[in-house]
Enzyme design. Sequence first.
Site, PDB file in Angstrom:
ATOM      1  N   ASP A   1      15.753 -16.718 -34.252  1.00 51.97           N
ATOM      2  CA  ASP A   1      16.174 -17.343 -33.011  1.00 51.97           C
ATOM      3  C   ASP A   1      17.747 -17.731 -33.124  1.00 51.97           C
ATOM      4  O   ASP A   1      18.247 -17.464 -34.277  1.00 51.97           O
ATOM      5  CB  ASP A   1      15.465 -18.794 -32.759  1.00 51.97           C
ATOM      6  CG  ASP A   1      15.645 -19.266 -31.445  1.00 51.97           C
ATOM      7  OD1 ASP A   1      16.638 -18.881 -30.633  1.00 51.97           O
ATOM      8  OD2 ASP A   1      14.774 -20.319 -31.022  1.00 51.97           O
TER       9      ASP A   1
HETATM   10  C1  BGC Z   1      16.425 -20.566 -27.764  1.00 47.61           C
HETATM   11  C2  BGC Z   1      15.439 -19.357 -27.456  1.00 47.61           C
HETATM   12  C3  BGC Z   1      16.286 -18.417 -26.644  1.00 47.61           C
HETATM   13  C4  BGC Z   1      17.667 -17.951 -27.487  1.00 47.61           C
HETATM   14  C5  BGC Z   1      18.514 -16.970 -26.677  1.00 47.61           C
HETATM   15  C6  BGC Z   1      17.606 -20.252 -28.426  1.00 47.61           C
HETATM   16  O1  BGC Z   1      18.574 -21.396 -28.575  1.00 47.61           O
HETATM   17  O2  BGC Z   1      15.449 -21.398 -28.697  1.00 47.61           O
HETATM   18  O3  BGC Z   1      14.107 -19.755 -26.815  1.00 47.61           O
HETATM   19  O4  BGC Z   1      15.492 -17.232 -26.453  1.00 47.61           O
HETATM   20  O5  BGC Z   1      18.454 -19.360 -27.504  1.00 47.61           O
HETATM   21  O6  BGC Z   1      19.156 -17.629 -25.659  1.00 47.61           O
END
Ligand code: BGC
Length: 725
Positions: A265
Site C-alpha cells: 500500500d
Molecule cells: C489506500 C489504498 C489505495 C492506495 C492508492 C492507499 O492510501 O490505502 O486503498 O489503493 O492508497 O491510491
Amino acid sequence: MNAYNFNQIEPQIEQRVERLLVQMTLEEKVGQMTQISVDRLGRDEAEQRIRQGQVGSVLTFYGAAEINRLQKMAAEESRLGIPLIIGNDVIHGYRTIFPIPLAESCTWDPALLEASARIAAEEASADGTDWTFAPMVDICRDPRWGRIAEGAGEDPFLGAALAQARVRGFQAANLASGRKLVACAKHYAAYGAAEGGKDYNTVDMSERRLRDVYLPPFKAAFEAGAGTVMSSFNELNGVPSTANPFLLRQVLREEWGFVGPVLADYNALKELIPHGLAADLQEAARLSALAGLDMDMVADGYHIHLADLVRAGQVPEAVIDEAVRRVLRLKLMLGLFERPFTDETLAETIILKEEFREKALEVAQKSMVLLKNEGGLLPLGQNVRRIALIGPLADDHHEILGCWYRIGRDEDTESVLDGFRAVLPASVQLTHVRGCDLVGAETPDIEAAVAAARAADVAILVLGEGEFMSGEAHSRAYLGLPGQQQALLEAVYASGTPVVAVLMSGRPLVIPWLANHIPAILQAWHGGIRTGRAVADILLGRANPSGKLTASWPRSEGQIPVYHAYKNTGRPAEGEGTIQFNKPHRAEYLDELNTPLYPFGYGLSYTGFAYEDLRVETPLVGANDTLVVSATVRNTGQRAGVEIAQLYVRDLVGSVTRPVKELKGFRRVSLEPGRQQRVRFEVPVQALGFWGLDMTYIVEPGKFKVWVGPNAATGLEGEFEVKAG
Ligand code: BGC
C-alpha cells in the site's frame, strides 16, 4: 459474462516471461518491482526513470493521451520496451460513479455488482487504466472506521460472494481497449479490524478468527481469478503486512497457490520504520523483499536499495526473479505488450453512456435501505400536495459521490431536489430550504426551514455525512449527525408536520433520537451520480425499496463492535445468567442493550413478506453432502416487491465455540402482491466448518440450528445434524 482468470498459468506466456527475464539487468528487474506517482516524484524525474526502464507501474494517473505519452517512453524508448501498467483507484465507478461499495453490498445482488464493476472497467480501460485497486474486501465490524464505506460490511460469506462478483465484473473479457483490466483484492489482511476503528491501527487477533472471518473474501477473490493483491498498512500480531511472511508467503503462496504480484500500500514499505520493524529504508526494503512483497508503491525502498542488497548477498536474486516473473506475467496476460496504447477517442464514446447512467440509477435504488416506515407514511400519496425539502444534503451535488470518487464530477450528479423536480407532478408544490450546513455551528436557516415545514403536508429532511467524513483516514468517534443537523431536525419535527428522514453516509450512523421520533427513515448512503433521482423514485413509490443492511447499526458508540455472528459467552444476555452475589451476572451493559438498533440483514419494503413452512429436507447430512432447506416466502401486501431471504446456522457444540448465527445463504425473491414462492437453499456441508484446534479446517459432526428469515434477528427455526464419518 466471461471473465478472465489471471491465476491460470499459460505456457506460452511463461516462455515469454523467461525470455525477457534473461535479458534484464538487476536495475531493470528492480524497476519492474517499483510503482511511482508522477505527482510525488515530479514529471522530469518520473520520465527519466521510465526511459531508463526503472519503473514497472504508475499510479493515480488519468487520461488516455497522458498515459500514452508515458507509455511511449516505456514501450518504445526504454532498452527492453517493457510497457507500464497504470493502476488507479476505480472503487465504485470510474466516471459513472455508483453508490459506495458498502451501499452496493446492500443490494445483496452479485449479478448487479458484477454489472457495475464491468461498467467501471469499460470506462477505466477506455481511458487507459489497466489495473484497479479494487475490490476492497476487508470485513469490518466497527463503523467508526471510515473505510467501512469501501467494503461489503461485516459478514465473510456475503463478503466472499460480492468479492467474486466484483472481480468477475472488473476482469470481464472484450473491453473496447483490446486489453484486459486486472482487479486487486485489498487490503491483505485484517485491515478492517483496526483497534478502536482508528485508521491504520494495530490488529492483534487469533489466527482462527483471521482465517474464519477476515481471509475468506480474499481466497474467494483469487478463486474468481483476481490477478493482484495489495498488502495492508496495519500490523497483524506484531508484524506489518508489508513484510509479513506468514501472510505473503505461507498463506498466499503455499496454501492458496496465488501466482500474481503483491503490491504494497501507499508508502507502506517506508512506514515499517515508524512501525518499529525496520531501522531504516534499507532494512525495510530487505524485510519486505524477503517476506514476499513484489512491488513497492511509491516508497522507493526497492528503487534505492534492492539492487545493492542483492549484490551484498542480503537478498537472493531468485527472490527478485520470482517477483519480476509475476509482474511480467501480469503485463503479458493483460495484453500490454501487443497493445500498449489506447485509442484516444475511445473514452468519449464510452464514458457516461446512457445505459451506464441507467444502471447507476438501478444500483442506487436497490442499495437504499428503508429503515422505518411507521403508519405507512411512505410512499408519499396523492394527499401530499406540498412538500418541504430541507437539509444540507437536499440539493447536494458533491457529497453524494462518496469517498474515492476520483475523476467523478459534481456536474454529472442529480441532487435530491433535481430528482424530485424530474418526477414530481406539476400540481405538487415543492419548497427547498437548506436549513444548516453539513458541519459547523451555524444555523442560518432553521427558522425558514420550520416555516417551510409548517406550510407543507410533509417535510423531507436530507441529512448525514459528507464524502470527506468516511473513507481513508476519516474515522469518527461520534457517529451522530454532524454540525447543527440534529438541532435542525428537532426544530422541524416540533413543527408537527410529518417528517421523512433521508440519511446519507458512508457508514452506519448512531441515531437513537431519530429512530425514536421520526416515522419514516430511508438510508440512501452516498449513492453516486443518480442518488437524487433514486431517492425521489423511492419516496414517491415509483420504486419499491429492497436493500438490506450488511453491517449492524449500533444504538450507541459504546456498543461497538456489534455484529450478528458474535459468540454466546458463558453468561449470555438472553439467558438467566449465573447468580453471584445474589444477582444474575450476564454479558451485558448496565446502561445499554446488547441488540443493535437495526440488525444485519434488515431492511423494509412498501409491501410485506411472510415466511412460512420451513422444511429441513436433509435433517441428517454427511460432511460431503448438501444441506437442503426450504421455506415459503409470501408477499402479503399490495405492491410487487423484492425480498432478500437469508439462511443462518448455528453449530451448537464445537471443539471450538461457534458464533450464535452465521450467514450461509441468501436469495433475492421477486413477488407480485399475494403471490408466494418456495425458496430453496442448497448449502454444501463443507461450508459449515471452521478452523479447529490444530488450525486445520474441519466440519464437526453434531447438531445445528438453522433459520430462514428476513434478517439476522428473526426467522423460522429448524434443526439438522451432521453425522460422524
Ligand atoms: C489506500 C489504498 C489505495 C492506495 C492508492 C492507499 O492510501 O490505502 O486503498 O489503493 O492508497 O491510491
